[in-house]
Design a protein around this motif. Sequence first.
Motif, PDB file in Angstrom:
ATOM      1  N   ILE A  70       0.862  -1.186   0.000  1.00  0.00           N
ATOM      2  CA  ILE A  70       0.000   0.000   0.000  1.00  0.00           C
ATOM      3  C   ILE A  70       0.892   1.227   0.000  1.00  0.00           C
ATOM      4  CG2 ILE A  70      -1.822   1.269   1.200  1.00  0.00           C
ATOM      5  CD1 ILE A  70      -2.629  -1.372   2.525  1.00  0.00           C
ATOM      6  N   GLN A  71       0.660   2.133  -0.929  1.00  0.00           N
ATOM      7  CA  GLN A  71       1.478   3.338  -1.060  1.00  0.00           C
ATOM      8  C   GLN A  71       0.572   4.556  -1.148  1.00  0.00           C
ATOM      9  OE1 GLN A  71       5.176   3.852  -1.664  1.00  0.00           O
ATOM     10  NE2 GLN A  71       4.377   5.863  -1.083  1.00  0.00           N
ATOM     11  N   GLY A  72       0.812   5.538  -0.296  1.00  0.00           N
ATOM     12  CA  GLY A  72       0.127   6.814  -0.400  1.00  0.00           C
ATOM     13  C   GLY A  72       0.937   7.777  -1.247  1.00  0.00           C
ATOM     14  N   VAL A  73       0.246   8.548  -2.077  1.00  0.00           N
ATOM     15  CA  VAL A  73       0.904   9.557  -2.912  1.00  0.00           C
ATOM     16  C   VAL A  73       0.181  10.879  -2.724  1.00  0.00           C
ATOM     17  CG1 VAL A  73       1.446  10.284  -5.261  1.00  0.00           C
ATOM     18  CG2 VAL A  73       1.683   7.885  -4.623  1.00  0.00           C
ATOM     19  N   HIS A  74       0.922  11.877  -2.262  1.00  0.00           N
ATOM     20  CA  HIS A  74       0.342  13.208  -2.078  1.00  0.00           C
ATOM     21  C   HIS A  74       1.168  14.214  -2.860  1.00  0.00           C
ATOM     22  CE1 HIS A  74      -0.675  16.857   0.591  1.00  0.00           C
ATOM     23  NE2 HIS A  74      -1.679  16.634  -0.235  1.00  0.00           N
ATOM     24  N   ASN A  75       0.504  14.942  -3.774  1.00  0.00           N
ATOM     25  CA  ASN A  75       1.203  15.876  -4.655  1.00  0.00           C
ATOM     26  C   ASN A  75       2.280  15.134  -5.455  1.00  0.00           C
ATOM     27  OD1 ASN A  75      -0.420  18.034  -3.787  1.00  0.00           O
ATOM     28  ND2 ASN A  75       0.900  18.390  -2.019  1.00  0.00           N
ATOM     29  N   TYR A  76       3.397  15.772  -5.712  1.00  0.00           N
ATOM     30  CA  TYR A  76       4.367  15.154  -6.612  1.00  0.00           C
ATOM     31  C   TYR A  76       5.701  15.879  -6.497  1.00  0.00           C
ATOM     32  CZ  TYR A  76       3.096  19.223  -9.435  1.00  0.00           C
ATOM     33  OH  TYR A  76       2.857  20.510  -9.860  1.00  0.00           O
ATOM     34  N   ALA A  77       6.725  15.300  -7.099  1.00  0.00           N
ATOM     35  CA  ALA A  77       8.037  15.932  -7.193  1.00  0.00           C
ATOM     36  C   ALA A  77       8.141  16.640  -8.544  1.00  0.00           C
ATOM     37  CB  ALA A  77       9.137  14.880  -7.061  1.00  0.00           C
ATOM     38  N   PRO A  78       9.046  17.625  -8.677  1.00  0.00           N
ATOM     39  CA  PRO A  78       9.162  18.339  -9.956  1.00  0.00           C
ATOM     40  C   PRO A  78       9.368  17.424 -11.151  1.00  0.00           C
ATOM     41  CG  PRO A  78      10.361  19.518  -8.254  1.00  0.00           C
ATOM     42  CD  PRO A  78       9.904  18.222  -7.636  1.00  0.00           C
ATOM     43  N   GLU A  79      10.095  16.337 -10.983  1.00  0.00           N
ATOM     44  CA  GLU A  79      10.333  15.443 -12.115  1.00  0.00           C
ATOM     45  C   GLU A  79       9.034  14.881 -12.677  1.00  0.00           C
ATOM     46  OE1 GLU A  79      11.727  11.237 -11.043  1.00  0.00           O
ATOM     47  OE2 GLU A  79      12.298  12.390  -9.268  1.00  0.00           O
TER      48      GLU A  79
END
Length: 369
Positions: free
Chosen positions: A306-315
């Motif tokens: 299970i992985q949470g992803v919030h927003n993102y990195a510039p790449e």
Amino acid sequence: MTKSPDQATAILFESVGAPLQSVAATLPELHPGEVLVAISATTLCGSDLHTYHGRRETATPAILGHEIIGRIAALSEQEPARAYDGSRLKVGDRVTWSLCVHCGDCFFCQRDLPQKCEQLLKYGHQSFVLHPWCGGLASHIILRRHSSLFKIPDALTDAVACPANCATATVAAALRRVDSVIGGNVVILGAGMLGLTAAAMVKEAGARKAILIDRDQARLDRALKFGATDLVHTDQLSEPLDSTIKEMTEGRGADVVLELTGATNLVQEGLRLLRVGGQLILVGSVFPTTSAEMNPEQIVRKMISIQGVHNYAPEDLGTALKFLSAHTNSYPFAGLVEETFSLSDSTEAFAFASTGQAFRVMIKVANDE
């Protein structure tokens, strides 16, 4: 530094239920590393609507809007900013930028979590008093030092480019956390802007199936134009959802489930849809909600990640722009921006966006494509 305009206009959000306020004010001098951008357009994201209706807290008064594009109006002469790829920037460049400004040096920045920087600033989510000219519902925005700017490819229209620094980049971030989708069965929970984007991206990444699940038939039908191979209407099931998915995946279940709605019941359902060794990527839970029940034994025995992803990195924004540029003629992304309003009609824009009739609503500030 090219002389910048003295005056700018903004639409301020002060509190839930209060009328949006139009204000004009003098722009401050740029600090070292800052960039003044004349805003071309802003699209309203789901988080903007959550804030506007009180489902999400933000400092006020604020200039909402973070899906923004524009043209550089001025650059600070001291420490002039460069694009994320290191290239020079100049007045007139058409640009977008990461919604998160990060320092690059703190604990989280050093661990590939720039969106969790200890000195984080997020465009469209700041107090106008503490961080003026920091959102999209305005004639201008001041990009702070350490902002990650990208030049927009000429092939991308405003309607395609505007959502890139939220919707498209967020999907790119989610897929970067997936081991691989090549030859895999990917279930996408939610056929909104993120869901349709995810369908197109996993198809181009080599997925065997992109299975879209939603309860809105019109949105599901639209998903077929974005690479979806199978559609599941949750209100028209004759058997449990996990049984339906197993039938579509040789009896095993999904390799990857992308949960993009934030609905607690779908977070729970997502676990049941996975095969042994599958991955659940949680993206949609960005507002307060009830707790999800999970069976630890099920997670352990099925070896689920299970992985949470919030927003993102510039790449991830770079990946998003490259994807849109490469496939701008393959998928009708421009058609997802279904209504356009002027800056002075921002109240009407929020009202229409709140009906859910459009994937995105655009507020057009300048006709400079």
